[in-house]
Design an enzyme around this catalytic site. Structure first.
Site, PDB file in Angstrom:
ATOM      1  N   LYS A  21       3.845 -10.278 -11.193  1.00 49.50           N
ATOM      2  CA  LYS A  21       5.040 -10.460 -10.287  1.00 49.50           C
ATOM      3  C   LYS A  21       5.622 -11.678 -10.296  1.00 49.50           C
ATOM      4  CE  LYS A  21       2.985  -6.600  -7.371  1.00 49.50           C
ATOM      5  NZ  LYS A  21       2.491  -6.105  -5.880  1.00 49.50           N
ATOM      6  N   TYR A  61       9.382   1.451  -6.596  1.00 50.62           N
ATOM      7  CA  TYR A  61       8.723   1.708  -5.501  1.00 50.62           C
ATOM      8  C   TYR A  61       9.056   2.459  -4.375  1.00 50.62           C
ATOM      9  CZ  TYR A  61       5.669  -2.693  -6.570  1.00 50.62           C
ATOM     10  OH  TYR A  61       5.024  -3.267  -7.101  1.00 50.62           O
ATOM     11  N   ARG A  97      -8.121  -1.537 -11.245  1.00 51.62           N
ATOM     12  CA  ARG A  97      -7.879  -1.760  -9.972  1.00 51.62           C
ATOM     13  C   ARG A  97      -8.978  -2.614  -9.542  1.00 51.62           C
ATOM     14  NH1 ARG A  97      -3.187  -0.406  -7.159  1.00 51.62           N
ATOM     15  NH2 ARG A  97      -4.771  -0.479  -5.345  1.00 51.62           N
ATOM     16  N   THR A 103      -5.393  -5.195  -1.978  1.00 51.09           N
ATOM     17  CA  THR A 103      -3.831  -5.521  -1.974  1.00 51.09           C
ATOM     18  C   THR A 103      -3.880  -6.864  -1.368  1.00 51.09           C
ATOM     19  OG1 THR A 103      -3.498  -3.248  -1.781  1.00 51.09           O
ATOM     20  CG2 THR A 103      -1.683  -4.445  -1.218  1.00 51.09           C
ATOM     21  N   ARG A 114      -6.238 -11.251  -7.917  1.00 49.66           N
ATOM     22  CA  ARG A 114      -5.799 -11.502  -6.912  1.00 49.66           C
ATOM     23  C   ARG A 114      -6.549 -12.536  -5.801  1.00 49.66           C
ATOM     24  NH1 ARG A 114      -3.687  -5.271  -5.132  1.00 49.66           N
ATOM     25  NH2 ARG A 114      -1.753  -5.537  -6.084  1.00 49.66           N
ATOM     26  N   ASN A 124       1.261 -10.811  -4.043  1.00 46.33           N
ATOM     27  CA  ASN A 124      -0.100 -10.657  -4.442  1.00 46.33           C
ATOM     28  C   ASN A 124      -0.327 -10.433  -5.946  1.00 46.33           C
ATOM     29  OD1 ASN A 124       0.762  -7.979  -4.821  1.00 46.33           O
ATOM     30  ND2 ASN A 124      -0.394  -7.090  -3.556  1.00 46.33           N
ATOM     31  N   HIS A 127       0.555  -5.963 -10.179  1.00 44.80           N
ATOM     32  CA  HIS A 127       0.744  -4.683  -9.740  1.00 44.80           C
ATOM     33  C   HIS A 127      -0.455  -3.870 -10.621  1.00 44.80           C
ATOM     34  CE1 HIS A 127       2.028  -0.311  -9.239  1.00 44.80           C
ATOM     35  NE2 HIS A 127       2.084  -0.372 -10.528  1.00 44.80           N
ATOM     36  N   GLU A 138       4.840   4.915 -14.844  1.00 47.70           N
ATOM     37  CA  GLU A 138       5.243   3.662 -14.836  1.00 47.70           C
ATOM     38  C   GLU A 138       5.526   3.023 -16.112  1.00 47.70           C
ATOM     39  OE1 GLU A 138       2.905   3.198 -10.552  1.00 47.70           O
ATOM     40  OE2 GLU A 138       2.362   2.024 -12.175  1.00 47.70           O
TER      41      GLU A 138
HETATM   42  P1  GDP Z   1      -1.276  -1.823  -4.187  1.00 49.35           P
HETATM   43  O1  GDP Z   1      -1.573  -0.498  -4.957  1.00 49.35           O
HETATM   44  O2  GDP Z   1      -2.328  -2.624  -4.022  1.00 49.35           O
HETATM   45  O3  GDP Z   1      -0.390  -2.692  -4.940  1.00 49.35           O
HETATM   46  O4  GDP Z   1      -0.815  -1.500  -2.895  1.00 49.35           O
HETATM   47  P2  GDP Z   1       0.208  -0.806  -2.202  1.00 49.35           P
HETATM   48  O5  GDP Z   1       0.681   0.572  -3.066  1.00 49.35           O
HETATM   49  O6  GDP Z   1      -0.170  -0.467  -0.867  1.00 49.35           O
HETATM   50  O7  GDP Z   1       1.523  -1.486  -2.008  1.00 49.35           O
HETATM   51  C1  GDP Z   1       2.469  -1.642  -3.139  1.00 49.35           C
HETATM   52  C2  GDP Z   1       2.890  -3.276  -2.812  1.00 49.35           C
HETATM   53  O8  GDP Z   1       3.620  -3.332  -1.697  1.00 49.35           O
HETATM   54  C3  GDP Z   1       1.615  -4.141  -2.656  1.00 49.35           C
HETATM   55  O9  GDP Z   1       1.300  -4.660  -3.727  1.00 49.35           O
HETATM   56  C4  GDP Z   1       2.370  -5.349  -2.058  1.00 49.35           C
HETATM   57  O10 GDP Z   1       3.188  -6.227  -2.964  1.00 49.35           O
HETATM   58  C5  GDP Z   1       3.401  -4.608  -1.024  1.00 49.35           C
HETATM   59  N1  GDP Z   1       2.797  -4.688   0.326  1.00 49.35           N
HETATM   60  C6  GDP Z   1       1.920  -3.906   0.627  1.00 49.35           C
HETATM   61  N2  GDP Z   1       1.672  -3.876   2.028  1.00 49.35           N
HETATM   62  C7  GDP Z   1       2.489  -4.878   2.292  1.00 49.35           C
HETATM   63  C8  GDP Z   1       2.842  -5.559   3.953  1.00 49.35           C
HETATM   64  O11 GDP Z   1       2.236  -5.114   4.824  1.00 49.35           O
HETATM   65  N3  GDP Z   1       3.886  -6.273   3.641  1.00 49.35           N
HETATM   66  C9  GDP Z   1       4.575  -6.758   2.725  1.00 49.35           C
HETATM   67  N4  GDP Z   1       5.384  -7.643   2.764  1.00 49.35           N
HETATM   68  N5  GDP Z   1       4.269  -6.313   1.414  1.00 49.35           N
HETATM   69  C10 GDP Z   1       3.232  -5.154   1.293  1.00 49.35           C
END
Ligand code: GDP
Length: 149
Positions: A21, A61, A97, A103, A114, A124, A127, A138
């Site tokens: 990222k 997204y 993962r 996350t 991470r 973070n 992805h 994707e």
């Molecule tokens: P991942 O699968 O671990 O990447 O997590 P998710 O699918 O839940 O979320 C996708 C991405 O959205 C995450 O990797 C973060 O970059 C972002 N994200 C998730 N939760 C939050 C949040 O509470 N705040 C913000 N600013 N970004 C978030």
């Protein structure tokens, strides 16, 4: 039992999709992250550095459209260059993962990408696809079939 049949039976695939990222690109962590990926046994079968427009980041997204952080996520992901890649390894989605960690880096285990490189739940570093189906969708979002080796 053939390997393909075994993979289907146990719901394993051998490919996943990742992005390094903008936060990690900005901090010069692309090389360090790629090294962790290679050391964990993943083979890079497609890779490119690119810069997502807001529109493209929003499209990628779209599943998070209703979430409160969607706007922030789109801003962040279109802020600067990313590195997109398709990775190959047995049980790739699940193993990747595990390698990236939670996350929220505050919850990420020692030894994960991470834990090493993320700074917040939003920024973070990487992805990783969450299912075999999404890994294929994707990967195809960024790479033509000719670019997937
Ligand atoms: P991942 O699968 O671990 O990447 O997590 P998710 O699918 O839940 O979320 C996708 C991405 O959205 C995450 O990797 C973060 O970059 C972002 N994200 C998730 N939760 C939050 C949040 O509470 N705040 C913000 N600013 N970004 C978030």
């Amino acid at each position: 039992m053939s390997l393909i049949f075994a993979a289907k039976l146990y719901n394993m695939t051998n490919r996943t999709f990742t992005m390094i990222k903008p936060d990690a690109t900005e901090k010069g962590n692309t090389g360090g992250i790629l090294q962790m990926i290679n050391k964990a046994g993943f083979r890079i079968v497609a890779m490119k550095m690119t810069h997502l427009s807001k529109e493209k980041a929003g499209e990628f997204y779209a599943v998070h459209k209703e979430r409160p952080f969607y706007g922030e996520l789109v801003e962040f992901m279109s802020r600067g260059p990313i590195t997109a890649a398709i990775l190959e390894k047995e049980n790739a989605v699940e193993d990747f993962r595990k390698l990236i960690g939670a996350t929220n880096p505050a919850n990420a285990e020692e030894g994960t990408i991470r834990k090493a490189y993320a700074t917040s739940i939003g920024e973070n570093a990487v992805h990783g696809s969450d299912s075999n189906e999404n890994a294929a969708i994707e990967g195809d979002f960024f790479f033509s079939k000719l670019e997937q080796f």
